[in-house]
Scaffold this motif. Structure first.
Motif, PDB file in Angstrom:
ATOM      1  N   VAL A 134       0.838  -1.206   0.000  1.00  0.00           N
ATOM      2  CA  VAL A 134       0.000   0.000   0.000  1.00  0.00           C
ATOM      3  C   VAL A 134       0.871   1.252   0.000  1.00  0.00           C
ATOM      4  O   VAL A 134       0.610   2.217  -0.734  1.00  0.00           O
ATOM      5  N   LEU A 135       1.924   1.240   0.800  1.00  0.00           N
ATOM      6  CA  LEU A 135       2.825   2.391   0.826  1.00  0.00           C
ATOM      7  C   LEU A 135       3.493   2.591  -0.535  1.00  0.00           C
ATOM      8  O   LEU A 135       3.631   3.720  -1.018  1.00  0.00           O
ATOM      9  N   PHE A 136       3.897   1.484  -1.145  1.00  0.00           N
ATOM     10  CA  PHE A 136       4.486   1.596  -2.476  1.00  0.00           C
ATOM     11  C   PHE A 136       3.481   2.166  -3.468  1.00  0.00           C
ATOM     12  O   PHE A 136       3.810   3.035  -4.285  1.00  0.00           O
ATOM     13  N   LEU A 137       2.259   1.657  -3.428  1.00  0.00           N
ATOM     14  CA  LEU A 137       1.220   2.130  -4.346  1.00  0.00           C
ATOM     15  C   LEU A 137       1.000   3.634  -4.202  1.00  0.00           C
ATOM     16  O   LEU A 137       0.921   4.359  -5.199  1.00  0.00           O
ATOM     17  N   LEU A 138       0.910   4.110  -2.956  1.00  0.00           N
ATOM     18  CA  LEU A 138       0.689   5.537  -2.731  1.00  0.00           C
ATOM     19  C   LEU A 138       1.853   6.368  -3.269  1.00  0.00           C
ATOM     20  O   LEU A 138       1.647   7.428  -3.872  1.00  0.00           O
TER      21      LEU A 138
END
Length: 456
Positions: A134-138
């Motif tokens: 999720v952090l990567f996606l953001l």
């Protein structure tokens, strides 16, 4: 990439120093504007403290992201309160819940939401507690901003080890930018699923004596999550997809009064529902309801597309519907839509459905009809976290970007899992629990909740 509001707020990070850092082999997106790999997090300022003025800032959300990222590899789960004290948790969830409960069942993201020709909309599918992805996606898509909207299509928790962090992080973004971040509900945002697939146990482990309190607060927040969205009047998003309508039979005594409303029609009388019916549905019922207008949330959260024409009960799941390409065409045409984006099925579910495409790249285009398309979007790569092996799936995740002028042409961005993931024990017995929701013991759930079994 458009500039991020956190670019200046986030503290500087040092160069990568260890091969053990979980971003050391993080994959970049397949999009042409992908960013360099992120360096590892530094020691954050913990515990997180609620702002004195009571209003979140971009800097506060940046600190929260960094704290969760650091703690996931540096601290045992039982030390989570030293990162986010229960008092701060309470304030965050209460603030977010007040916002969510005021939103309609179907949120409309249009010019009234300041969506214009300078904006983009990012749609995200299931993330299932995979914090680092999720952090990567953001970071890859660009953080929410005045000109960048986000629609999350549900299933924030369960199976992955960091469902609590994922959910709280997205709640923080919702509080910070309530008109730019939209959090829809998935079928796993329910009491039954979270008791089976790990989220309840995760919360109890992380908050100890306060675990039951924290879990109840999360369930209460789940009740406020909207069920669907319409983007620019062109795109419908919901976790499972389409839903049934009610059948009104006029009484013999009057054509207008005393009409009989059949909420649970026979199989041969199923019809597609309307947005007027969706608006009246009671979404605060957490587990699948079997009667009245509460059938609509169950449909939206649990239904699946099919290549077989028609609308029929979803016998495999025991709840919701199966809807064919003709239903997709009818729904799009009736409501002047161009695109449906739903989620709900990962690689394990699609592995059992050879008639539909797999989830190798994080999405499939399931229906192509005259009026538009239906897409399944899944944003949890290398899923499920504890069951995936070298021989299984190794799927990519994906997110969709919708751009002006019409916001109806999806731009797909696939990405691989952030590896290696921090070492952590699972919160559910994944060897004994079935891979997919397709065969959930809904009979047991109904018995436990005191509800009757579904009639269809």
């Amino acid at each position: 990439m458009l500039p991020s509001p956190l670019a200046a707020a986030a503290p500087p990070l040092p160069p990568q120093s260890s091969d053990e850092d979980f971003f050391s082999t993080a994959s970049t997106s397949t999009s042409s504007d992908s960013k360099p790999r992120s360096p590892p997090p530094t020691l954050p300022q913990i515990p997180i403290v609620w702002p004195e003025a009571g209003a979140l800032t971009a800097s506060w959300v940046a600190d929260l992201m960094q704290a969760f990222e650091w703690a996931s590899k540096a601290l045992p789960p039982s030390e989570f309160p030293s990162v986010l004290p229960v008092a701060v948790f309470d304030k965050l969830v209460l603030t977010a819940s007040k916002i969510l409960h005021k939103e309609p069942n179907c949120v409309r993201i249009d010019e009234n939401s300041e969506l214009n020709s300078d904006c983009r909309v990012v749609v995200v599918g299931d993330v299932h507690g995979q914090l680092h992805d999720v952090l990567f996606l953001l970071r890859d898509a660009g953080f929410p901003a005045d000109d960048r909207f986000f629609v999350f299509n549900g299933d924030y928790v369960d199976r992955g080890a960091w469902g609590l962090e994922v959910f709280l992080l997205l709640l923080a973004w919702k509080v910070l930018m309530p008109h730019r971040v939209f959090l829809l509900r998935g079928n796993h945002e329910s009491k039954y699923c979270t008791s089976v697939y790990g989220f309840e146990k995760e919360v109890l482990v992380k908050y100890g004596d306060n675990g039951k309190h924290v879990y109840r607060k999360c369930l209460g927040c789940f009740e406020g999550l909207p069920l669907a969205s319409i983007i620019a009047g062109q795109v419908y998003t919901a976790h499972g997809g389409l839903f049934r309508g009610t059948i009104i039979t006029p009484s013999k005594r009057s054509k207008k009064k005393n009409r009989k409303v059949v909420h649970n029609p026979k199989v041969d009388s199923l019809i597609l529902g309307s947005f007027e019916e969706l608006a009246k549905a009671r979404r605060s019922v957490l587990d699948p309801p079997w009667e009245g207008q509460n059938l609509i949330p169950g449909d939206i959260l649990w239904s699946d597309p099919s290549m077989t024409p028609g609308l029929s009960p979803n016998i495999e799941r025991g709840i919701g519907l199966l809807y064919g390409p003709d239903c997709t065409e009818e729904f799009l045409k009736k409501f002047n839509l161009k695109l449906i984006i739903r989620s709900h099925e990962g690689p394990d579910a699609r592995d059992k459905r050879p008639d539909l495409g797999g989830m190798n790249v994080g999405y499939t285009i399931d229906h192509i009809v005259e009026s538009g398309k239906l897409i399944t979007l899944f944003s949890a790569p290398d899923y499920p976290q504890f069951q995936a092996t070298e021989e299984r799936y190794k799927n990519k995740g994906a997110y969709i970007v919708l751009e002006p002028p019409n916001f109806d042409t999806p731009m797909f961005h696939s990405f691989e899992a952030v590896t290696p993931r921090p070492k952590v024990n699972p919160y559910y017995d994944f060897e004994d629990v079935i891979d997919s929701d397709e065969e959930l013991d809904l009979v047991s759930m109904v018995t436990d909740s005191g509800l009757q079994q579904p009639a269809v």
